[in-house]
Design a protein around this motif. Structure first.
Motif, mmCIF file in Angstrom:
data_model
loop_
_atom_site.group_PDB
_atom_site.id
_atom_site.type_symbol
_atom_site.label_atom_id
_atom_site.label_comp_id
_atom_site.label_asym_id
_atom_site.label_seq_id
_atom_site.Cartn_x
_atom_site.Cartn_y
_atom_site.Cartn_z
ATOM 1 N N GLN A 1 0.831 -1.200 0.000
ATOM 2 C CA GLN A 1 0.000 0.000 0.000
ATOM 3 C C GLN A 1 0.870 1.256 0.000
ATOM 4 O OE1 GLN A 1 -2.573 0.004 3.503
ATOM 5 N NE2 GLN A 1 -1.101 -1.224 4.603
ATOM 6 N N SER A 2 0.283 2.354 -0.395
ATOM 7 C CA SER A 2 1.013 3.622 -0.390
ATOM 8 C C SER A 2 1.321 4.016 1.050
ATOM 9 C CB SER A 2 0.187 4.721 -1.052
ATOM 10 O OG SER A 2 -0.908 5.072 -0.224
ATOM 11 N N MET A 3 2.292 4.900 1.197
ATOM 12 C CA MET A 3 2.649 5.364 2.537
ATOM 13 C C MET A 3 1.465 6.093 3.166
ATOM 14 S SD MET A 3 4.757 5.421 4.999
ATOM 15 C CE MET A 3 6.267 4.823 4.282
ATOM 16 N N ALA A 4 0.749 6.885 2.388
ATOM 17 C CA ALA A 4 -0.410 7.617 2.921
ATOM 18 C C ALA A 4 -1.453 6.646 3.472
ATOM 19 C CB ALA A 4 -1.019 8.504 1.844
ATOM 20 N N MET B 1 6.468 10.397 4.210
ATOM 21 C CA MET B 1 5.843 10.800 2.945
ATOM 22 C C MET B 1 6.898 11.393 2.003
ATOM 23 S SD MET B 1 2.670 9.905 3.029
ATOM 24 C CE MET B 1 2.045 10.802 1.627
ATOM 25 N N ASP B 2 7.778 12.237 2.539
ATOM 26 C CA ASP B 2 8.862 12.812 1.734
ATOM 27 C C ASP B 2 9.785 11.717 1.214
ATOM 28 O OD1 ASP B 2 7.881 15.352 2.175
ATOM 29 O OD2 ASP B 2 9.376 15.879 3.696
ATOM 30 N N PHE B 3 10.132 10.765 2.076
ATOM 31 C CA PHE B 3 11.023 9.675 1.687
ATOM 32 C C PHE B 3 10.395 8.854 0.563
ATOM 33 C CE2 PHE B 3 12.933 5.472 1.928
ATOM 34 C CZ PHE B 3 14.280 5.780 1.998
ATOM 35 N N GLU B 4 9.103 8.562 0.668
ATOM 36 C CA GLU B 4 8.428 7.801 -0.378
ATOM 37 C C GLU B 4 8.469 8.550 -1.710
ATOM 38 O OE1 GLU B 4 4.406 5.289 -0.708
ATOM 39 O OE2 GLU B 4 4.064 7.451 -0.541
ATOM 40 N N THR B 5 8.255 9.853 -1.666
ATOM 41 C CA THR B 5 8.290 10.665 -2.885
ATOM 42 C C THR B 5 9.672 10.632 -3.516
ATOM 43 O OG1 THR B 5 6.570 12.127 -2.027
ATOM 44 C CG2 THR B 5 7.937 13.004 -3.808
ATOM 45 N N HIS C 1 12.037 8.387 -3.036
ATOM 46 C CA HIS C 1 12.306 7.005 -3.444
ATOM 47 C C HIS C 1 11.601 6.701 -4.768
ATOM 48 C CE1 HIS C 1 13.567 2.907 -2.639
ATOM 49 N NE2 HIS C 1 12.348 2.491 -2.916
ATOM 50 N N HIS C 2 10.368 7.155 -4.909
ATOM 51 C CA HIS C 2 9.610 6.927 -6.138
ATOM 52 C C HIS C 2 10.274 7.624 -7.318
ATOM 53 C CE1 HIS C 2 6.253 6.238 -8.820
ATOM 54 N NE2 HIS C 2 6.230 7.527 -9.088
ATOM 55 N N HIS C 3 10.731 8.875 -7.121
ATOM 56 C CA HIS C 3 11.393 9.605 -8.196
ATOM 57 C C HIS C 3 12.706 8.935 -8.581
ATOM 58 C CE1 HIS C 3 8.630 12.903 -8.735
ATOM 59 N NE2 HIS C 3 8.615 13.138 -7.432
ATOM 60 N N ALA C 4 13.445 8.431 -7.608
ATOM 61 C CA ALA C 4 14.704 7.735 -7.897
ATOM 62 C C ALA C 4 14.437 6.466 -8.690
ATOM 63 C CB ALA C 4 15.441 7.412 -6.602
ATOM 64 N N ASP C 5 13.407 5.718 -8.303
ATOM 65 C CA ASP C 5 13.044 4.504 -9.035
ATOM 66 C C ASP C 5 12.630 4.837 -10.464
ATOM 67 O OD1 ASP C 5 13.559 2.919 -6.857
ATOM 68 O OD2 ASP C 5 11.442 2.577 -6.349
ATOM 69 N N GLN C 6 11.841 5.891 -10.630
ATOM 70 C CA GLN C 6 11.379 6.279 -11.971
ATOM 71 C C GLN C 6 12.562 6.700 -12.827
ATOM 72 O OE1 GLN C 6 8.227 5.836 -13.138
ATOM 73 N NE2 GLN C 6 9.225 6.257 -15.072
ATOM 74 N N HIS C 7 13.519 7.422 -12.232
ATOM 75 C CA HIS C 7 14.718 7.843 -12.973
ATOM 76 C C HIS C 7 15.513 6.620 -13.415
ATOM 77 C CE1 HIS C 7 18.125 10.220 -14.245
ATOM 78 N NE2 HIS C 7 18.903 9.459 -13.498
ATOM 79 N N ALA C 8 15.666 5.627 -12.543
ATOM 80 C CA ALA C 8 16.393 4.404 -12.891
ATOM 81 C C ALA C 8 15.692 3.677 -14.033
ATOM 82 C CB ALA C 8 16.514 3.500 -11.669
#
Length: 127
Positions: free
Chosen positions: A25-28, A89-93, A95-102
Motif C-alpha cells: 500500500q502507499s505510505m499515505a 511521505m517525503d522519503f516515499e516521494t 524514493h519513487h522519483h529515484a526509481d522512476q529515474h532508474a
C-alpha cells in the motif's frame, strides 16, 4: 459483560497495530491505517503514547525504508508522529522519483542499444 468485550477489543486493536504492515500500500494509506487504529484505542480510553505509535509505525515498514527507520530510531530527541508522517511521505516521494529515474535510464539504454544494433545490421547488409 461490557468490561469483557472492552478488554477483548483493546487486545484485538493492540494485536492489530502490532501486526499492521505497509506491504504494497502507499505510505499515505499505511499511515492512515496506523492512525485509525491508534484513534480507536484512544476512543476506548487506552491511547498509545507517542513513542509506542512511532515504534509500531517503524516496525511495519518494508525493507526499502530500513535506512530512514534506523536514522529515526537513533535520533537524540524523540520524533512526534506528525513529523514521522511528514518524513516518511517525503522519503516515499524521493524514493519513487529515484526509481522512476532508474527505469528511464534503463529504457533509454535499451533503445540506444537496439538502435545501434539495427544500424550495425543495416550497414552489414549494404556491404
Amino acid at each position: 459483560m461490557y468490561v469483557g468485550r472492552s478488554r477483548v477489543r483493546i487486545m484485538a486493536l493492540k494485536q492489530r497495530i502490532s501486526n499492521f504492515t505497509k506491504g504494497n500500500q502507499s505510505m499515505a494509506t499505511y499511515l492512515q491505517g496506523i492512525k485509525a487504529i491508534s484513534d480507536e484505542l484512544s476512543i476506548i480510553d487506552h491511547p498509545l503514547d507517542e513513542t509506542d505509535l512511532v515504534i509500531h509505525t517503524l516496525n511495519g515498514l518494508t525493507v526499502e525504508y530500513r535506512e530512514i527507520s534506523a536514522a529515526l530510531r537513533s535520533r537524540e530527541s524523540p520524533i512526534a508522529f506528525a513529523e514521522l508522517h511528514e518524513k516518511l511521505m517525503d522519503f516515499e516521494t524521493i524514493h519513487h522519483h529515484a526509481d522512476q529515474h532508474a527505469i528511464d535510464v534503463v529504457t533509454t539504454a535499451n533503445v540506444v542499444t537496439r538502435n545501434k544494433g539495427q544500424h550495425y545490421r543495416n550497414n552489414n547488409n549494404r556491404n
